[in-house]
Design an enzyme around this catalytic site. Structure first.
Site, PDB file in Angstrom:
ATOM      1  N   HIS A 130       0.786  -1.290  -0.049  1.00 48.20           N
ATOM      2  CA  HIS A 130       0.081  -0.024  -0.127  1.00 48.20           C
ATOM      3  C   HIS A 130       0.959   1.152  -0.025  1.00 48.20           C
ATOM      4  CE1 HIS A 130      -2.715   3.038   1.960  1.00 48.20           C
ATOM      5  NE2 HIS A 130      -3.840   2.043   1.642  1.00 48.20           N
ATOM      6  N   ASP A 207       3.175  -4.306   8.044  1.00 45.78           N
ATOM      7  CA  ASP A 207       2.158  -3.770   7.779  1.00 45.78           C
ATOM      8  C   ASP A 207       0.779  -4.454   8.003  1.00 45.78           C
ATOM      9  OD1 ASP A 207      -0.276  -2.475   6.804  1.00 45.78           O
ATOM     10  OD2 ASP A 207       0.434  -1.325   5.014  1.00 45.78           O
ATOM     11  N   GLN A 210      -4.288  -5.104   7.183  1.00 46.75           N
ATOM     12  CA  GLN A 210      -5.253  -6.085   6.492  1.00 46.75           C
ATOM     13  C   GLN A 210      -5.168  -7.407   7.302  1.00 46.75           C
ATOM     14  OE1 GLN A 210      -7.376  -5.052   4.487  1.00 46.75           O
ATOM     15  NE2 GLN A 210      -6.760  -3.273   4.041  1.00 46.75           N
ATOM     16  N   LYS A 233     -10.360  -0.747  10.909  1.00 48.18           N
ATOM     17  CA  LYS A 233     -10.419  -1.849   9.955  1.00 48.18           C
ATOM     18  C   LYS A 233     -10.824  -3.088  10.720  1.00 48.18           C
ATOM     19  CE  LYS A 233      -7.025  -0.289   6.377  1.00 48.18           C
ATOM     20  NZ  LYS A 233      -7.768   0.227   5.423  1.00 48.18           N
ATOM     21  N   CYS A 371      -4.853   2.391  -3.657  1.00 46.07           N
ATOM     22  CA  CYS A 371      -3.534   2.867  -2.986  1.00 46.07           C
ATOM     23  C   CYS A 371      -2.248   1.829  -3.171  1.00 46.07           C
ATOM     24  CB  CYS A 371      -3.900   3.205  -1.545  1.00 46.07           C
ATOM     25  SG  CYS A 371      -4.929   4.447  -1.312  1.00 46.07           S
TER      26      CYS A 371
END
Lengths: 413, 162
Positions: A130, A207, A210, A233, A371
């Site tokens: 991302h 990261d 997600q 999220k 993104c």
């Protein structure tokens, strides 16, 4: 033979009753919310927790000795402990509240990177990232005269781990990679990649934006050095996130922002900083949001991350099979190990037209480059449509997506 | 009350998307520009040939959604044979209509382009419809590339305004 214990199945109708927003109608049709990778919805217990904080517990934290301040402080620190348990960090002080994943990555790029990355050094990223896990490193690289190296993928959207290992040199200073690709859903082999980086003495930032909402994340098992994720999220509020960092690394880092609450003593001659995590939490933090995120991980933990992952996997499998059967539909991202993200393109129809027309069927999907422009370039598309599922989605909603896609194709003849 | 976006995807727009008019390049353009929408990655190239002050030839190409492509196609049909000044007036009217500042019925020159009036109800899609017109304006003004964002954002700085 190993006996695999099956997670208790999710009672999805009962779960849905916790989410008032899922009862909305859009364009006269029941809302089918399939944009969870962008932001998830909030269950009533989290909403109630925010209301309770605001109506009975609010004051500034870490300051006054009065009742409300002490209550707010202890609730805020209790939320930190909940997050610690949720990702199995060794200590609560390894959990830094940030404004979100982007903030956490910037904190490491600036706080760690400016101290340990110099001219000629190399930063390893992947093509799946991302923009929020690309741009902070580019800013650092530009400032320090460092170079970005990029791990490629195969056509299924899986990272090429041989190529990854070949990218290492004696100038490699840090690896930053996503746990789960936001655009394709690929689950990356983080544990193996971390082990390799560590064999070269290189720390790894993950990261987890997600991954945290969909998988049981264990930072000790992954053995990563930093792990960043976002509250909104995973059924929490916006404006809050977490950066996990190994205590020794956090202690070696520069503070990123200066201000109140992050200091030990201040004189005009010299300021000494507070110990971690407070060193990185300058100013009044989003207290309510942190407490709300604590309630969100309570909610997720009560359902059980294995049950959540199993339900979402069933949705992904069904949606993938159904879309594969539709003529004129191409799925992007077919990694063997995938989270419930389904990117697709319709032959001859631009994703923005798909998004506008699906909305007419009540179906919310994300359309665009997600993104992740370098990834879109690699895939040879400008944009895709993306359906991303959460544990509160149903097989009937997969039907609605399929019917919606047919309706879009009908408009375009 | 919101307009039904399906009414936007009516036959005339779908037809121009399927069979875009004046699609391609010109051999000897006197003016050309590239228009980009960085938010979605759409891009469109507009080339034209002025004979005196008249748009003698015009062509476009690029990659975009149906709304953008149909808008570009209908734009080329509408401005071919017009004077530069008339084309600029039409561009201004189109943008004002698409952004909801001007009702289609009050737009004196808009004609068949009124099929785009519903776009003003879809804020996320307005830029798709405007991009070709913005690019036309850039071509007239000899600006090589333009964008729907930042200083060039037509939402903030409507094209055609003096």
């Amino acid at each position: 033979m190993t006996r695999i214990s099956r997670p208790a199945a999710l009672d999805v109708e009962r779960v849905r009753a916790d989410f008032p927003i899922l009862g909305l109608t859009v364009a006269g049709k029941p809302l089918v919310y399939l944009d969870n990778a962008a932001s998830s919805q909030m269950p009533q217990p989290v909403i109630d927790r925010l209301v309770r904080y605001r109506t009975t517990q609010h004051a500034n934290i870490h300051r006054a000795v009065h009742h409300l301040s002490e209550t707010a402080t202890s609730e805020y620190e209790a939320a930190r402990k909940k997050l610690q348990r949720f990702i199995n960090a060794r200590e609560a002080r390894e959990v830094i509240f940030t404004s979100g994943t982007t903030d956490g990555i910037n904190l490491v790029a600036q706080g760690w990177g400016r101290r340990f990355v110099g001219a000629g050094d190399e930063i390893v990223l992947t093509v799946l990232e991302h923009h929020s896990n690309i741009v902070p490193w580019q800013m650092l690289a530009e400032e320090r005269g460092a170079t970005i190296r990029v791990v490629p993928i195969d056509d299924a959207g899986e990272l090429l781990t041989d190529a990854y290992e070949a990218l290492f040199s004696d100038r490699t200073r840090i690896v930053a990679l996503g746990h789960v690709s936001n655009a394709l859903g690929s689950i990356n082999p983080v544990r193996r990649m971390v082990a390799f980086a560590h064999s070269r003495g290189v720390p790894v930032l993950v990261d987890g934006a997600q991954a945290a909402p969909h998988l049981a994340v264990d930072v000790q098992e992954l053995d990563c050095d930093f792990y960043a994720f976002s509250g909104h999220k995973m059924c929490g509020p916006t404006g809050i996130g977490v950066l996990y960092g190994r205590a020794a690394l956090l202690e070696a880092m520069q503070p990123f922002k200066g201000g109140g609450d992050m200091i030990h003593t201040v004189t005009f001659e010299k300021t000494t900083y507070a110990p971690i995590p407070h060193k990185f939490e300058a100013g009044t933090p989003p207290i309510a949001a942190a407490i709300g995120l604590g309630a969100a991980v309570d909610y997720l933990s009560a359902l059980g991350m294995p049950a959540i992952a199993a339900h979402e996997h069933a949705l992904l499998r069904d949606a993938t099979e159904r879309l594969q059967e539709l003529p004129g539909v191409r799925i992007l991202g077919t990694a063997r190990d995938k989270a419930a993200v389904l990117s697709f393109v319709l032959e001859g129809i631009h994703p923005h037209d798909v998004g506008t027309l699906l909305n007419e069927e009540g179906v919310a999907v994300r359309t665009g480059h997600h993104c992740a422009q370098p990834l879109m370039n690699r895939l040879g598309v400008a944009a895709t449509s993306r359906a991303s599922f959460a544990f509160y989605n149903t097989l009937a909603e997969v039907d609605a997506l399929v019917a919606g896609i047919r309706a879009v194709q009908k408009v375009f003849g | 009350m919101t307009a039904d976006p399906k009414s936007l995807y009516q036959e005339v727009i779908l037809d121009h998307n399927r069979k875009p008019r004046n699609y391609g390049s010109l051999e000897h353009p006197s003016h050309q520009a590239e228009g980009l929408n960085p938010l979605c990655g759409d891009h469109i190239h507009v080339a034209l040939e002025l004979a005196g002050d008249t748009v003698a030839a015009i062509a476009f190409r690029g990659e975009s959604c149906a709304i953008c492509k149909a808008s570009a196609s209908m734009m080329t049909v509408a401005v071919k044979g017009r004077t530069q000044s008339d084309a600029r007036t039409l561009a201004r009217e189109f943008v004002d209509m698409a952004t909801g500042r001007l009702a289609a019925g009050d737009a004196a020159h808009i004609g068949r382009l009124a099929v785009f009036s519903g776009i003003s109800e879809l804020p996320m899609r307005v830029k798709c419809a405007i991009l070709p017109w913005h690019t036309l304006q850039a071509a007239f003004d000899a600006v090589a590339t333009t964008s729907t964002e930042a200083d060039a954002d037509p939402m903030d700085a409507p094209i055609g305004d003096a």
